[in-house]
Design a protein around this motif. Structure first.
Motif, PDB file in Angstrom:
ATOM      1  N   ARG A  56       6.065   0.925 -10.153  1.00  0.00           N
ATOM      2  CA  ARG A  56       6.646   1.764  -9.106  1.00  0.00           C
ATOM      3  C   ARG A  56       6.129   1.345  -7.741  1.00  0.00           C
ATOM      4  N   LYS A  60       3.308   7.796  -4.638  1.00  0.00           N
ATOM      5  CA  LYS A  60       3.676   9.080  -5.231  1.00  0.00           C
ATOM      6  C   LYS A  60       4.263   8.864  -6.624  1.00  0.00           C
ATOM      7  N   ASP A  61       5.141   7.874  -6.764  1.00  0.00           N
ATOM      8  CA  ASP A  61       5.733   7.572  -8.070  1.00  0.00           C
ATOM      9  C   ASP A  61       4.672   7.085  -9.057  1.00  0.00           C
ATOM     10  N   HIS A  64       2.743   9.995 -10.259  1.00  0.00           N
ATOM     11  CA  HIS A  64       3.575  10.815 -11.128  1.00  0.00           C
ATOM     12  C   HIS A  64       3.533  10.291 -12.568  1.00  0.00           C
TER      13      HIS A  64
END
Length: 116
Positions: A56, A60-61, A64
């Protein structure tokens, strides 16, 4: 080589997948579509989400997917406890598998904190 293969946490998670597959070979056949399936899905989810998150682009990804890996790991720890209480694994084996899961959890936590 894919980048995730260089991550120590992924290597340990992958080894845990193999250990779960081996441990569940001894489970009653009646569990094949229930506990065995759930344990395999949870442990695969840990390694797979580490791998997916490594590709990613946004931080943030990445975080996650590491969080998804951590939650699957918690689910797996419960399955170790249940497997022991159902007498499918020994107390010693359950403790060994749980400690390996805890170590992976600590590594995931550290990796997540290192991502800014």
């Amino acid at each position: 080589m894919e980048n995730f293969k260089k991550l120590n946490v992924w290597l340990k998670a992958h080894k845990l997948v193999l250990e779960v597959y081996k441990a569940t070979e001894q489970f009653p056949k009646a569990e094949i579509f229930s506990l065995i399936s759930q344990m395999k899905r949870a442990t695969i989810s840990v390694a797979a989400n580490i791998a997916e998150g490594s590709k990613r682009k946004s931080m943030k990804d990445r975080k996650h997917f590491l969080m998804i890996a951590e939650t699957s790991l918690e689910e797996l720890k419960y399955y170790f406890l249940l497997s022991y209480e159902l007498h499918y694994i020994t107390k010693e084996n359950g403790e060994i598998l749980t400690e390996k899961a805890r170590e992976i959890g600590r590594m995931l936590n550290g990796l997540s904190k290192s991502i800014n």
